[in-house]
Motif scaffolding. Structure first.
Motif, short mmCIF file in Angstrom:
data_model
loop_
_atom_site.label_atom_id
_atom_site.label_comp_id
_atom_site.label_asym_id
_atom_site.label_seq_id
_atom_site.Cartn_x
_atom_site.Cartn_y
_atom_site.Cartn_z
N GLY A 252 33.90 30.28 -2.21
CA GLY A 252 34.58 30.92 -1.22
C GLY A 252 33.43 32.08 -1.21
O GLY A 252 32.91 32.57 -1.94
N PHE A 253 33.32 32.53 0.34
CA PHE A 253 32.40 33.92 0.61
C PHE A 253 32.98 34.50 1.71
O PHE A 253 33.67 33.98 2.49
CB PHE A 253 31.05 33.60 0.47
CG PHE A 253 30.63 32.27 1.36
CD1 PHE A 253 30.59 32.49 2.74
CD2 PHE A 253 30.39 31.28 0.99
CE1 PHE A 253 30.01 31.66 3.72
CE2 PHE A 253 30.05 30.05 1.87
CZ PHE A 253 30.06 30.36 3.09
N GLN A 254 32.58 35.68 2.01
CA GLN A 254 33.01 36.33 3.12
C GLN A 254 32.23 36.17 4.47
O GLN A 254 31.04 35.91 4.55
CB GLN A 254 33.03 37.95 3.11
CG GLN A 254 33.41 38.74 4.07
CD GLN A 254 33.52 40.31 3.92
OE1 GLN A 254 32.91 40.74 2.79
NE2 GLN A 254 33.74 41.12 5.00
N THR A 255 32.91 35.67 5.37
CA THR A 255 32.14 35.44 6.83
C THR A 255 31.28 36.62 7.28
O THR A 255 31.54 37.48 7.10
CB THR A 255 33.08 35.13 7.90
OG1 THR A 255 34.07 34.01 7.18
CG2 THR A 255 32.49 34.68 9.21
N HIS A 256 29.97 36.08 7.66
CA HIS A 256 28.91 37.25 7.66
C HIS A 256 28.18 36.54 9.02
O HIS A 256 27.98 35.37 9.10
CB HIS A 256 28.22 37.41 6.63
CG HIS A 256 27.51 36.35 5.96
ND1 HIS A 256 26.17 36.23 6.25
CD2 HIS A 256 27.84 35.42 5.14
CE1 HIS A 256 25.84 35.17 5.31
NE2 HIS A 256 26.77 34.55 4.83
N GLN A 257 27.61 37.70 9.67
CA GLN A 257 26.43 37.39 10.49
C GLN A 257 25.16 37.76 9.97
O GLN A 257 24.83 38.33 9.20
CB GLN A 257 26.58 38.28 11.66
CG GLN A 257 25.67 38.01 12.89
CD GLN A 257 26.01 39.01 14.08
OE1 GLN A 257 27.05 39.67 14.14
NE2 GLN A 257 25.17 39.06 15.02
N GLY A 258 23.99 36.70 10.21
CA GLY A 258 22.79 36.84 9.93
C GLY A 258 21.87 36.68 10.92
O GLY A 258 22.08 36.31 12.19
N VAL A 259 20.50 37.28 10.54
CA VAL A 259 19.46 37.28 11.51
C VAL A 259 18.31 36.40 10.76
O VAL A 259 18.14 36.66 9.43
CB VAL A 259 18.81 38.26 11.91
CG1 VAL A 259 17.67 38.43 12.63
CG2 VAL A 259 20.00 39.13 12.84
N GLY A 260 17.70 35.29 11.27
CA GLY A 260 16.65 34.60 10.56
C GLY A 260 15.35 35.54 10.29
O GLY A 260 15.21 36.43 10.63
N LYS A 261 14.79 34.87 9.26
CA LYS A 261 13.46 35.45 8.71
C LYS A 261 12.15 34.99 9.61
O LYS A 261 11.84 33.78 9.69
CB LYS A 261 12.98 35.16 7.51
CG LYS A 261 14.36 35.65 6.48
CD LYS A 261 13.71 35.15 4.93
CE LYS A 261 14.88 35.73 4.03
NZ LYS A 261 14.69 37.27 3.84
N GLN A 262 11.71 36.11 10.63
CA GLN A 262 10.75 35.63 11.24
C GLN A 262 9.32 35.45 10.70
O GLN A 262 9.07 36.39 9.80
CB GLN A 262 10.61 36.96 12.29
CG GLN A 262 9.43 36.71 13.43
CD GLN A 262 9.83 35.48 14.42
OE1 GLN A 262 10.32 34.52 14.12
NE2 GLN A 262 9.58 35.90 15.69
N GLY A 263 8.64 34.67 10.95
CA GLY A 263 7.36 34.26 10.17
C GLY A 263 6.57 33.52 11.01
O GLY A 263 7.20 32.37 11.67
N MET A 264 5.30 33.47 10.95
CA MET A 264 4.25 32.64 11.45
C MET A 264 3.37 31.85 10.40
O MET A 264 3.04 32.69 9.20
CB MET A 264 3.39 33.43 12.47
CG MET A 264 4.04 34.00 13.66
SD MET A 264 3.08 34.62 14.73
CE MET A 264 2.43 33.38 15.67
N ALA A 265 3.35 30.87 10.45
CA ALA A 265 2.43 29.93 9.19
C ALA A 265 1.53 29.10 9.78
O ALA A 265 1.80 28.50 10.82
CB ALA A 265 3.38 29.47 8.25
N GLY A 266 0.24 28.95 9.16
CA GLY A 266 -0.61 28.05 9.59
C GLY A 266 -1.21 28.18 11.01
O GLY A 266 -1.81 27.13 11.50
N LEU A 267 -1.30 29.37 11.56
CA LEU A 267 -1.98 29.61 12.84
C LEU A 267 -3.51 29.12 12.89
O LEU A 267 -3.95 28.82 13.89
CB LEU A 267 -1.67 31.09 13.13
CG LEU A 267 -0.20 31.24 13.51
CD1 LEU A 267 -0.20 32.74 14.14
CD2 LEU A 267 0.28 30.56 14.54
#
Length: 253
Positions: A111-126
Protein backbone atom coordinates in the motif's frame (compact mmCIF):
# COMPACT_ATOMS: atom_id res chain seq x y z
CA UNK A 1 8.36 -11.83 -29.02
CA UNK A 2 6.31 -9.43 -31.10
CA UNK A 3 2.71 -8.65 -30.13
CA UNK A 4 0.78 -7.10 -33.01
CA UNK A 5 -1.06 -3.83 -32.51
CA UNK A 6 -4.79 -3.82 -31.69
CA UNK A 7 -7.00 -3.66 -34.80
CA UNK A 8 -8.72 -0.55 -33.45
CA UNK A 9 -8.53 1.63 -30.35
CA UNK A 10 -11.84 1.98 -28.52
CA UNK A 11 -13.18 5.35 -27.47
CA UNK A 12 -14.18 5.92 -23.85
CA UNK A 13 -13.22 2.41 -22.73
CA UNK A 14 -10.03 0.40 -22.38
CA UNK A 15 -8.21 -1.17 -25.29
CA UNK A 16 -5.98 -3.99 -24.09
CA UNK A 17 -2.49 -4.19 -25.59
CA UNK A 18 -0.68 -6.60 -23.24
CA UNK A 19 -2.65 -8.97 -21.03
CA UNK A 20 -0.77 -10.55 -18.15
CA UNK A 21 -3.12 -13.54 -18.17
CA UNK A 22 -2.10 -14.25 -21.78
CA UNK A 23 1.59 -13.34 -21.39
CA UNK A 24 2.48 -14.02 -17.73
CA UNK A 25 6.16 -14.06 -18.68
CA UNK A 26 6.02 -10.28 -19.34
CA UNK A 27 4.96 -9.46 -15.78
CA UNK A 28 2.67 -6.48 -16.51
CA UNK A 29 -0.48 -5.29 -18.27
CA UNK A 30 -0.72 -2.42 -20.76
CA UNK A 31 -3.97 -0.75 -21.80
CA UNK A 32 -4.83 2.31 -23.89
CA UNK A 33 -7.57 4.68 -22.73
CA UNK A 34 -8.81 7.08 -25.41
CA UNK A 35 -11.28 9.52 -23.81
CA UNK A 36 -13.31 12.06 -25.73
CA UNK A 37 -13.84 15.51 -24.20
CA UNK A 38 -16.19 15.52 -21.18
CA UNK A 39 -16.22 11.72 -20.94
CA UNK A 40 -15.02 9.74 -17.95
CA UNK A 41 -13.80 6.28 -17.02
CA UNK A 42 -13.75 4.66 -13.58
CA UNK A 43 -12.21 1.43 -12.34
CA UNK A 44 -10.93 -0.46 -9.29
CA UNK A 45 -7.23 -1.21 -8.96
CA UNK A 46 -7.99 -4.49 -7.12
CA UNK A 47 -4.66 -6.18 -6.28
CA UNK A 48 -2.54 -4.17 -8.71
CA UNK A 49 -0.21 -1.21 -8.73
CA UNK A 50 -1.21 1.22 -11.50
CA UNK A 51 0.65 3.90 -13.40
CA UNK A 52 -1.66 6.22 -15.37
CA UNK A 53 0.61 7.90 -17.92
CA UNK A 54 -0.84 10.78 -19.95
CA UNK A 55 0.12 10.55 -23.60
CA UNK A 56 -1.72 13.66 -24.76
CA UNK A 57 -4.60 15.91 -23.69
CA UNK A 58 -5.84 17.19 -20.33
CA UNK A 59 -7.47 15.07 -17.63
CA UNK A 60 -8.50 15.20 -13.99
CA UNK A 61 -7.88 12.02 -12.01
CA UNK A 62 -9.65 11.41 -8.70
CA UNK A 63 -9.00 8.86 -5.95
CA UNK A 64 -10.93 9.48 -2.74
CA UNK A 65 -10.26 13.07 -1.68
CA UNK A 66 -7.20 13.27 -3.95
CA UNK A 67 -7.59 15.13 -7.23
CA UNK A 68 -4.78 15.39 -9.79
CA UNK A 69 -4.70 17.57 -12.91
CA UNK A 70 -2.52 16.43 -15.83
CA UNK A 71 -1.91 18.17 -19.14
CA UNK A 72 0.37 17.31 -22.05
CA UNK A 73 0.33 18.42 -25.68
CA UNK A 74 3.37 16.87 -27.38
CA UNK A 75 5.28 13.86 -26.05
CA UNK A 76 8.21 14.68 -28.33
CA UNK A 77 9.15 17.81 -26.37
CA UNK A 78 7.22 17.64 -23.06
CA UNK A 79 8.19 15.61 -20.03
CA UNK A 80 6.07 12.69 -18.85
CA UNK A 81 3.26 13.26 -16.32
CA UNK A 82 1.51 10.44 -14.48
CA UNK A 83 -0.47 9.31 -11.44
CA UNK A 84 0.52 6.20 -9.49
CA UNK A 85 -1.99 4.25 -7.38
CA UNK A 86 -1.75 1.15 -5.20
CA UNK A 87 -4.13 -1.78 -4.84
CA UNK A 88 -7.67 -1.48 -3.47
CA UNK A 89 -8.28 2.04 -4.82
CA UNK A 90 -11.20 3.50 -6.77
CA UNK A 91 -9.98 5.66 -9.66
CA UNK A 92 -11.97 8.08 -11.84
CA UNK A 93 -10.55 9.79 -14.93
CA UNK A 94 -12.36 12.78 -16.43
CA UNK A 95 -11.33 14.21 -19.80
CA UNK A 96 -11.15 18.00 -19.98
CA UNK A 97 -10.14 17.68 -23.66
CA UNK A 98 -9.83 14.71 -26.00
CA UNK A 99 -7.14 12.71 -24.22
CA UNK A 100 -5.15 9.50 -24.38
CA UNK A 101 -3.61 7.63 -21.46
CA UNK A 102 -1.44 4.54 -21.18
CA UNK A 103 -2.37 2.40 -18.18
CA UNK A 104 0.38 0.13 -16.84
CA UNK A 105 -0.37 -2.33 -14.05
CA UNK A 106 1.09 -5.31 -12.24
CA UNK A 107 0.17 -7.32 -9.12
CA UNK A 108 1.43 -5.53 -6.01
CA UNK A 109 -0.21 -5.60 -2.57
CA UNK A 110 2.11 -3.00 -1.02
CA UNK A 111 0.00 0.00 0.00
CA UNK A 112 1.05 3.60 -0.69
CA UNK A 113 -0.59 6.99 -1.09
CA UNK A 114 -1.81 7.83 -4.58
CA UNK A 115 0.47 10.52 -5.98
CA UNK A 116 1.25 12.52 -9.09
CA UNK A 117 4.68 12.43 -10.68
CA UNK A 118 6.77 14.10 -13.35
CA UNK A 119 9.33 12.04 -15.21
CA UNK A 120 13.05 12.62 -15.13
CA UNK A 121 14.07 14.55 -18.22
CA UNK A 122 17.37 13.49 -19.69
CA UNK A 123 19.27 13.13 -22.94
CA UNK A 124 21.69 10.29 -23.55
CA UNK A 125 23.96 9.21 -26.34
CA UNK A 126 23.55 12.33 -28.50
CA UNK A 127 27.13 12.11 -29.80
CA UNK A 128 27.67 8.37 -29.58
CA UNK A 129 29.00 6.45 -32.53
CA UNK A 130 29.33 9.55 -34.72
CA UNK A 131 25.70 10.47 -34.04
CA UNK A 132 24.27 7.10 -35.04
CA UNK A 133 23.11 6.44 -31.46
CA UNK A 134 20.75 9.22 -30.42
CA UNK A 135 17.74 9.46 -28.12
CA UNK A 136 15.92 11.35 -25.40
CA UNK A 137 15.43 9.18 -22.32
CA UNK A 138 12.80 9.89 -19.65
CA UNK A 139 12.54 7.43 -16.74
CA UNK A 140 9.39 8.12 -14.73
CA UNK A 141 11.37 7.59 -11.50
CA UNK A 142 14.34 5.76 -10.04
CA UNK A 143 13.50 2.45 -8.37
CA UNK A 144 15.48 3.49 -5.28
CA UNK A 145 13.26 6.58 -4.90
CA UNK A 146 10.02 4.53 -4.87
CA UNK A 147 10.80 1.25 -3.08
CA UNK A 148 7.11 0.25 -3.07
CA UNK A 149 7.04 -0.18 -6.87
CA UNK A 150 7.38 -3.47 -8.72
CA UNK A 151 7.71 -1.57 -12.02
CA UNK A 152 10.34 0.54 -13.74
CA UNK A 153 8.74 2.61 -16.51
CA UNK A 154 9.98 5.29 -18.87
CA UNK A 155 9.85 6.82 -22.32
CA UNK A 156 12.29 7.14 -25.19
CA UNK A 157 12.07 9.62 -28.06
CA UNK A 158 14.05 8.26 -30.98
CA UNK A 159 15.65 10.09 -33.91
CA UNK A 160 15.23 9.16 -37.54
CA UNK A 161 17.80 6.75 -38.86
CA UNK A 162 19.43 6.41 -35.43
CA UNK A 163 19.75 3.67 -32.84
CA UNK A 164 17.90 4.32 -29.58
CA UNK A 165 20.27 2.07 -27.64
CA UNK A 166 23.52 0.49 -28.69
CA UNK A 167 25.42 -1.75 -28.04
CA UNK A 168 22.72 -4.35 -27.30
CA UNK A 169 22.13 -4.88 -23.60
CA UNK A 170 20.44 -7.43 -21.35
CA UNK A 171 18.91 -7.84 -17.89
CA UNK A 172 17.00 -10.63 -16.16
CA UNK A 173 13.80 -8.58 -15.80
CA UNK A 174 11.17 -8.99 -18.56
CA UNK A 175 10.54 -5.84 -20.58
CA UNK A 176 7.69 -4.50 -22.68
CA UNK A 177 8.27 -1.97 -25.49
CA UNK A 178 5.30 -0.08 -26.98
CA UNK A 179 5.80 2.00 -30.15
CA UNK A 180 4.43 5.14 -31.83
CA UNK A 181 5.85 7.12 -34.77
CA UNK A 182 5.89 10.74 -36.00
CA UNK A 183 4.50 11.11 -38.57
CA UNK A 184 2.29 8.04 -38.52
CA UNK A 185 3.32 5.31 -40.92
CA UNK A 186 6.82 4.99 -39.54
CA UNK A 187 8.58 1.82 -38.56
CA UNK A 188 11.56 0.47 -36.68
CA UNK A 189 13.64 -2.68 -36.27
CA UNK A 190 14.17 -4.31 -32.90
CA UNK A 191 16.77 -6.91 -31.97
CA UNK A 192 15.36 -9.52 -29.61
CA UNK A 193 18.13 -12.02 -29.09
CA UNK A 194 18.90 -13.41 -32.54
CA UNK A 195 15.49 -12.37 -33.93
CA UNK A 196 14.79 -9.01 -35.60
CA UNK A 197 11.23 -7.62 -35.51
CA UNK A 198 9.80 -5.02 -37.89
CA UNK A 199 7.70 -2.68 -35.74
CA UNK A 200 4.85 -0.36 -36.73
CA UNK A 201 2.36 1.90 -34.91
CA UNK A 202 1.07 0.50 -31.58
CA UNK A 203 3.13 -2.69 -31.89
CA UNK A 204 4.68 -4.28 -28.81
CA UNK A 205 7.84 -6.29 -28.30
CA UNK A 206 8.24 -8.39 -25.17
CA UNK A 207 11.81 -9.24 -24.20
CA UNK A 208 12.25 -12.27 -21.94
CA UNK A 209 14.89 -14.80 -20.90
CA UNK A 210 17.56 -12.11 -20.60
CA UNK A 211 17.76 -11.69 -24.37
CA UNK A 212 20.06 -9.01 -25.74
CA UNK A 213 18.05 -6.17 -27.27
CA UNK A 214 18.52 -2.90 -29.15
CA UNK A 215 16.54 -0.89 -31.71
CA UNK A 216 16.78 1.56 -34.57
CA UNK A 217 14.21 3.83 -36.25
CA UNK A 218 13.80 4.19 -40.02
CA UNK A 219 14.92 7.45 -41.68
CA UNK A 220 12.13 9.99 -42.11
CA UNK A 221 10.44 9.20 -38.80
CA UNK A 222 10.87 9.95 -35.12
CA UNK A 223 9.73 7.34 -32.67
CA UNK A 224 8.14 7.12 -29.24
CA UNK A 225 8.85 4.08 -27.09
CA UNK A 226 7.22 3.28 -23.76
CA UNK A 227 9.27 0.77 -21.79
CA UNK A 228 7.94 -1.30 -18.88
CA UNK A 229 10.17 -3.54 -16.77
CA UNK A 230 8.76 -5.83 -14.10
CA UNK A 231 11.23 -5.85 -11.20
CA UNK A 232 12.35 -9.02 -9.45
CA UNK A 233 11.14 -7.42 -6.20
CA UNK A 234 9.70 -4.10 -5.05
CA UNK A 235 12.34 -1.41 -5.37
CA UNK A 236 15.02 -3.86 -6.50
CA UNK A 237 17.49 -2.12 -8.87
CA UNK A 238 18.09 -3.49 -12.35
CA UNK A 239 21.54 -4.75 -13.28
CA UNK A 240 22.33 -4.15 -16.96
CA UNK A 241 25.09 -5.76 -18.98
CA UNK A 242 26.18 -5.25 -22.57
CA UNK A 243 26.44 -7.92 -25.21
CA UNK A 244 30.10 -8.93 -24.71
CA UNK A 245 30.61 -9.15 -28.47
CA UNK A 246 30.08 -5.39 -28.82
CA UNK A 247 30.70 -3.99 -25.35
CA UNK A 248 33.95 -2.37 -26.46
CA UNK A 249 31.89 -0.01 -28.68
CA UNK A 250 30.38 1.60 -25.59
CA UNK A 251 33.28 4.02 -25.11
CA UNK A 252 31.32 6.85 -26.75
CA UNK A 253 27.86 6.17 -25.30
Amino acid sequence: MKISSPSNINKNKLTNVVDLSVHPELGANLDILLLEKNNSYSFETNNKEYILLLFTGEVRISEGDNIFSLKRNDVRVENSVFVRASSLKSISINAITDSELLLISAPNNIGFQTHQGVGKQGMAGLNAHEGRTRRIKRPLYDTKDIPSSVLFVGELITYQGSWACYPPHRHVEPEIYFYRFFPKGGYAFVEDGDIVHRIEENDVVGVVNGNNHSQTTAPGFNGYILWIQRLTGAGVPIVYSLDPRYAYLDDQS
